[in-house]
Design a protein around this motif. Structure first.
Motif, short mmCIF file in Angstrom:
data_model
loop_
_atom_site.label_atom_id
_atom_site.label_comp_id
_atom_site.label_asym_id
_atom_site.label_seq_id
_atom_site.Cartn_x
_atom_site.Cartn_y
_atom_site.Cartn_z
N ALA A 314 42.11 78.19 16.22
CA ALA A 314 41.95 76.94 16.87
C ALA A 314 40.90 76.52 17.90
O ALA A 314 39.42 75.83 17.36
N HIS A 315 40.18 77.30 18.60
CA HIS A 315 39.25 77.88 19.34
C HIS A 315 37.76 78.15 18.53
O HIS A 315 36.61 77.04 18.53
N LEU A 316 38.15 79.12 17.54
CA LEU A 316 36.45 79.28 17.06
C LEU A 316 36.70 78.42 15.97
O LEU A 316 35.86 78.12 15.87
N ARG A 317 37.10 77.64 15.32
CA ARG A 317 37.17 76.40 14.62
C ARG A 317 37.05 75.33 15.55
O ARG A 317 35.56 74.56 15.25
N ARG A 318 36.91 74.99 16.25
CA ARG A 318 35.94 74.18 17.34
C ARG A 318 34.37 74.33 17.51
O ARG A 318 33.68 73.81 18.16
N ARG A 319 34.16 75.69 17.05
CA ARG A 319 33.37 76.01 18.14
C ARG A 319 32.51 76.46 16.97
O ARG A 319 31.57 76.66 16.52
N GLY A 320 32.66 75.63 15.41
CA GLY A 320 32.37 76.20 14.00
C GLY A 320 31.80 77.35 13.58
O GLY A 320 31.38 77.88 12.92
N LEU A 321 33.08 77.93 14.46
CA LEU A 321 32.67 80.14 14.14
C LEU A 321 33.80 80.09 12.99
O LEU A 321 33.64 81.45 12.26
N LEU A 322 34.72 79.63 12.33
CA LEU A 322 35.33 79.62 11.34
C LEU A 322 35.66 78.60 10.68
O LEU A 322 36.11 77.42 11.17
N THR A 323 36.39 78.61 9.40
CA THR A 323 35.74 78.23 8.44
C THR A 323 36.93 77.82 7.47
O THR A 323 37.55 78.48 8.09
N ASP A 324 37.88 76.76 6.74
CA ASP A 324 39.02 77.11 5.77
C ASP A 324 38.97 78.14 4.69
O ASP A 324 39.49 78.67 4.69
N GLU A 325 37.25 78.23 4.69
CA GLU A 325 36.89 79.12 3.39
C GLU A 325 37.51 80.49 4.22
O GLU A 325 37.95 81.79 3.51
N ASP A 326 36.83 81.04 5.45
CA ASP A 326 37.49 82.26 6.63
C ASP A 326 38.66 82.27 6.39
O ASP A 326 39.47 82.91 6.34
N VAL A 327 39.81 81.60 6.83
CA VAL A 327 41.16 81.42 7.84
C VAL A 327 41.47 81.59 6.46
O VAL A 327 43.22 83.32 5.35
N GLU A 328 41.55 81.24 4.66
CA GLU A 328 41.89 81.57 3.38
C GLU A 328 41.66 83.24 2.96
O GLU A 328 42.92 84.15 2.69
N ALA A 329 40.51 83.65 3.38
CA ALA A 329 40.71 85.48 3.41
C ALA A 329 40.89 86.20 3.97
O ALA A 329 41.32 87.59 3.61
N CYS A 330 41.29 85.94 5.13
CA CYS A 330 42.04 86.48 6.14
C CYS A 330 43.03 86.84 6.19
O CYS A 330 44.24 87.54 5.56
N ALA A 331 44.07 85.54 5.22
CA ALA A 331 45.14 85.09 4.87
C ALA A 331 45.58 86.51 3.66
O ALA A 331 46.53 87.20 3.66
N ALA A 332 44.63 86.43 2.35
CA ALA A 332 44.42 86.73 1.01
C ALA A 332 44.51 88.37 2.49
O ALA A 332 44.65 89.31 1.61
N GLU A 333 43.32 88.85 2.44
CA GLU A 333 43.87 90.49 3.58
C GLU A 333 44.70 91.11 3.91
O GLU A 333 45.37 92.39 3.11
#
Length: 386
Positions: A314-333
């Motif tokens: 949530a913190h990284l999203r608030r700062r614009g440092l994490l996108t939906d694509e980033d979250v999906e990529a981490c989950a896939a990894e």
């Protein structure tokens, strides 16, 4: 592998000796009245100044990825116990910020002294997960090379690794290597004599060691209020002359900031540092434990709302440092990591029974030689059967 340590100067005077060379006062050693916190439970920034410097954006993103992968590894290891592939597994679900923060605060050639619960930290340190799980599978005393990874074997007895960490850190200081040791202990370990001996030795000889106490509120089934009457576990360092601090162990930003500062304190020659991270073990102590016998579901639910992974996301999203694509990529990894681990753990290991006697003592005792000979005789007799 461990990333670069955060540049986090200590609050002044931070337990340092004064210009006159006098030792720090008790007040200078005392931890904060409240645990250091950078984020609210929802991931918003706490609107008050901190004496600790927040980690940079790259480190926070790296921490998030490793926490996501680490949580998936933890869940997969728990499942392996139910499938009979592991004899036992102590989950660190809920303690991801402490596990990953400990690794990211260190350099690659610094030393980590883990307990049996630090499997997630070892994986984050770059150790093969199958080698990490060898102890919990019952295959080996230690499945990885401690010298290669600068990581001591996982320790089952409480607090004994804290003495080892203090001794090794002192040796590194004598050699002038600039290396630091970080010893992980639980709240229950702070009641053991080895813990106090380690603090005293480290303080007297200014060993560059950080003691990270992951206070997850229960030593198996014993609650914290039955463990100590001190104001906090961090206060235990004060009597030995050890600079101490408390941190919200479910706040990844705060954990990285405080541990980074603690490591720098030790590395700079100012002696040991004790950090109490206030966190919570969401799962059972091990798969053999029933936590419902000593804690309520309501208590666990309150701590779930302080989820360190969701908090950092949530913190990284608030700062614009994490996108939906980033979250999906981490989950896939994370899923790919778990899939590879599951596949490899489904293969039966090739065991060498006589190997259990190796590395027990530098020079085997007569009793150990006798036991080895007895097992060799039994194995030979088994092979001779039609």
């Amino acid at each position: 592998m461990a990333g670069p340590r955060p540049k986090a100067p200590l609050p002044s005077p931070a337990g340092r000796s004064t210009a006159e060379g006098r030792p720090p006062s008790a007040e200078e050693l005392l931890p904060s009245a409240e645990p250091v916190r950078f984020l609210t439970d929802s991931g918003a920034v706490v609107r008050r100044r901190s004496a600790y410097r927040a980690p940079d954006e790259a480190l926070l993103r790296r921490a998030y990825r490793r926490m996501v992968v680490g949580r998936r590894f933890d869940a997969q290891a728990t499942a392996l116990t139910k499938q009979g592939r592991l004899a036992v597994y102590p989950s660190s679900h809920g303690q991801e910020a402490c596990q990953i923060g400990a690794v990211l605060a260190l350099n690659e050639d610094d030393w980590l002294f883990p307990t049996y619960r630090e499997s997630m930290a070892l994986v984050a340190r770059g150790i093969d997960p199958v080698e990490v799980l060898a102890l919990l599978r019952g295959n080996a005393h230690c499945g990885y090379d401690p010298e290669r990874h600068h990581t001591a074997p996982q320790c089952t007895p409480l607090a004994t690794q804290s003495v080892h960490a203090a001794g090794l850190a002192y040796a590194e200081r004598r050699k002038g290597t600039g290396r630091v040791a970080l010893a992980c202990v639980g709240d229950g370990a702070t009641s053991e004599g080895d813990f106090h001996e380690a603090l005293n030795f480290a303080a007297v000889f200014k060993a560059p060691v950080v003691f990270l106490v992951q206070n997850n509120q229960y030593a198996i089934s014993v609650p914290l209020d039955r463990q100590t009457a001190a104001p906090s576990l961090a206060h235990k360092g004060v009597g030995y002359g050890v600079r101490s601090e408390r941190v919200d162990g479910n706040d990844p930003v705060a954990v990285l900031a405080v541990l980074g500062a603690a490591v720098e304190h030790a590395r700079s020659g100012d002696g040991p540092f004790l950090v109490e991270a206030c966190t919570y073990r969401l799962e059972a102590h091990t798969n053999a434990d029933d936590p419902s016998r000593y804690r309520t579901e309501g208590e666990a639910a309150r701590w779930r709302r302080r989820d360190p992974v969701a908090r950092l996301e949530a913190h990284l999203r608030r700062r614009g440092l994490l996108t939906d694509e980033d979250v999906e990529a981490c989950a896939a990894e994370a899923e790919e990591f778990a899939s590879r681990l599951r596949e490899r753990m489904n293969a039966d290991p090739e065991l060498v029974p006589l190997g259990m006697f190796d590395h027990v003592y530098g020079t085997p005792t007569p009793q150990l030689d006798e036991q080895r000979a007895l097992l060799r005789t039994e194995l030979e007799a088994e092979e001779a059967l039609p």
